[in-house]
Enzyme design. Structure first.
Site, PDB file in Angstrom:
ATOM      1  N   LYS A 134     102.129  47.682 -21.300  1.00  0.00           N
ATOM      2  CA  LYS A 134     101.201  48.819 -21.344  1.00  0.00           C
ATOM      3  C   LYS A 134     100.178  48.609 -22.455  1.00  0.00           C
ATOM      4  CE  LYS A 134     101.440  53.883 -21.882  1.00  0.00           C
ATOM      5  NZ  LYS A 134     102.384  55.014 -22.072  1.00  0.00           N
ATOM      6  N   SER A 187     101.270  58.782 -19.467  1.00  0.00           N
ATOM      7  CA  SER A 187     100.240  57.801 -19.756  1.00  0.00           C
ATOM      8  C   SER A 187     100.567  56.394 -19.253  1.00  0.00           C
ATOM      9  CB  SER A 187      99.988  57.760 -21.266  1.00  0.00           C
ATOM     10  OG  SER A 187     101.126  57.318 -21.980  1.00  0.00           O
ATOM     11  N   SER A 209     105.464  60.435 -20.811  1.00  0.00           N
ATOM     12  CA  SER A 209     104.644  59.341 -20.281  1.00  0.00           C
ATOM     13  C   SER A 209     105.388  58.240 -19.550  1.00  0.00           C
ATOM     14  CB  SER A 209     103.824  58.719 -21.422  1.00  0.00           C
ATOM     15  OG  SER A 209     102.882  59.645 -21.905  1.00  0.00           O
TER      16      SER A 209
END
Length: 511
Positions: A121, A196, A220
């Site tokens: 990520k 996220s 997230s």
């Protein structure tokens, strides 16, 4: 206590928030195809307990590489081809590092997942790869070293194909950063993949890679896992990545782990990153749950926000599934002033946005403004500036919340709630350059369930057990006390065996 001044190659959202082996896929699913037929949930695609053709779990790929049946280079080339096939639709890759991945795959590091391709990520540093943290301010920033959690994954043998997309500093529940544009949900390209860890969940759901790195500071991991129909467990605080006290924020809400298809991949990735410093006993052997649990069922929002009828129906169905498995399901009303909790959490979140805006300015050399920081981030920062005198009381409230949360479990083992207030909402509804108040209303309705577990440091997971009438995934969130990660994994294995999701692939798929 800052993000990491003058070392912008290695900070994380957590720092911005106030300072900063081989297991066959069928066996992992635990069920034969004939057994699966009796437990198929209603929905647009019939679930089966066998993987779709051309897909393998991370553990299976690792075992085939270890046996010499294939090589990391071959598997990496295949994953790159899959990524190229679907990313035009998904826009889930913030930065590709395909050439670097091919070099790494030639001599992969030893480890549980030696040679298995994945994505990191864009909120962690991976040496030699651009790290933007979803922000225009950091375009061109190359990490000079791995972040601590990324280093654990590198030691575990993974090959990173690049960075998956994330909203700016992971500050919102959709993945539509201005720096890369919106990431789209493979189940419906007009919908968000959540945030996220939206890029990570979209890539895993589309079967580009068997798992991908994800992080969770307010939902997230669980939110995109729910909206993309994959499995995502948020570990207990300090279980996988622990910071020394000098650098820890007042309330450490963010953790790293993964989104996966199989529960077993998640378990073994958990082992790869365990700190094993004495805070917790090691995870140990995990097997399918074989005892009844007392499950508290709380389908209503604690903050009074809206819950869609399809979400409620899906949760009621999952509650019945748990009863059918022999668990005692009890109606539970969360004893919490949800509006007060949400207000305190948002102010703490806003403090992180304000810190990030300062660091973006320092790195770029430009004043804080909409040309380097997104309007959503600026709005949160302004919220903090207007209310920063309340921070001492806010931190005290949040520090005391873990004990409040633990009291909920005096008469139950696990709490069952929705992950989000609805299935995935349309692209644009939570765009970071939209009207701040309208975006906030959407976020609060959508992401109304996940933050308490971050503040409590508790273990929590989204399990893909339901789909809407329109074919959108609806996750179920099971949460426990801090340290009960193993219990959740055991329950997840039971649910995976009973209602398998492995064959459910979205319309946009690399297979």
């Amino acid at each position: 206590m800052g993000i990491g001044r003058n070392r912008m190659t290695g900070f994380s959202r957590r720092e911005a928030l106030l300072g900063g082996a081989a297991i066959a896929t069928l066996a992992a699913c635990g069920q034969t195809p004939s057994d699966a037929a009796a437990t198929v949930p209603t929905g647009p695609v019939a679930a089966k307990a066998v993987p779709p053709a051309g897909w393998e779990s991370g553990l299976t790929i690792a075992a085939r590489i270890a046996s010499g049946e294939t090589t990391s280079l071959v598997e990496t080339e295949k994953a790159i081809a899959r990524a190229k096939a679907v990313n035009g639709d998904l826009n889930a890759i913030a930065t590709d590092s395909f050439d670097q991945a091919l070099r790494d795959a030639a001599v992969p590091a030893p480890g549980t997942f030696s040679g298995v391709p994945t994505f990191m990520k864009d909120l962690v540093g991976w040496k030699g790869t651009q790290s933007m943290w979803g922000s225009r301010a950091f375009v061109g920033n190359i990490s000079q070293e791995d972040s601590p959690f990324a280093a654990a994954w590198r030691k575990g043998g993974v090959v990173s194909l690049g960075k998956s997309t994330t909203p700016e500093m992971g500050l919102i529940s959709s993945t539509e950063p201005l720096v890369t544009g919106p990431t789209r949900n493979p189940w419906d390209l007009s919908r968000i993949p959540g945030g996220s860890s939206g890029g990570a969940a979209a890539l895993v759901a589309a079967r580009v890679v068997p798992f991908a790195h994800a992080s969770d500071g307010g939902g997230s991991i669980r939110i995109p896992a729910s909206t993309c129909g994959v499995f995502g467990l948020k570990p207990s605080r300090a279980r996988l990545d622990k910071r020394d006290a000098a650098n820890a924020p007042p309330v450490d809400i963010s953790v790293n782990h993964a989104v996966t298809i199989t529960v077993q991949d998640s378990i073994e990735l958990f082992r790869v990153a365990e700190t094993n410093d004495g805070t917790y006993a090691p995870l140990g052997d995990i097997s399918t749950l074989n005892r009844p649990l007392r499950i508290g069922f709380a389908p209503d929002s604690i903050s009074g926000t809206r819950v869609s009828p399809e979400t409620t129906a899906a949760l009621e169905d999952v509650a019945q599934l748990c009863r059918d498995l022999g668990h005692e399901v009890i109606d539970f009303k969360v004893p919490l002033d949800g509006k007060e909790f949400t207000d305190k959490f948002l102010l703490y979140w806003a403090a992180g946005a304000a810190e990030f805006a300062q660091q973006a300015s320092a790195y770029s050399g430009k004043p804080i403004g909409p040309d380097i920081v997104e309007p959503w981030t600026l709005g949160l920062a302004a919220m903090f500036q207007a209310r920063q005198s309340e921070m001492e009381d806010t931190i005290a409230y949040l520090k005391a919340f873990e004990a409040v949360y633990d009291d909920w479990f005096s008469d139950m083992d696990v709490l069952l709630t929705p992950v989000t207030g609805s299935p995935a909402v349309p692209i644009g509804e939570q765009a970071p350059d939209g009207d701040f108040d309208a975006v906030m209303e959407s976020v609060l309705n959508f992401a109304a369930f996940t933050a308490p577990m971050n503040v409590a440091g508790a273990a929590s997971m989204s399990v893909p057990l339901s789909w809407s009438s329109g074919g959108l995934p609806i996750g179920s969130m099971f949460s426990a006390k801090r340290g009960e990660d193993g219990l959740l994994f055991e329950l997840a294995m039971q649910l995976e065996m009973t209602r398998p999701w492995i064959a459910r692939t979205p319309p946009v798929s690399a297979l």
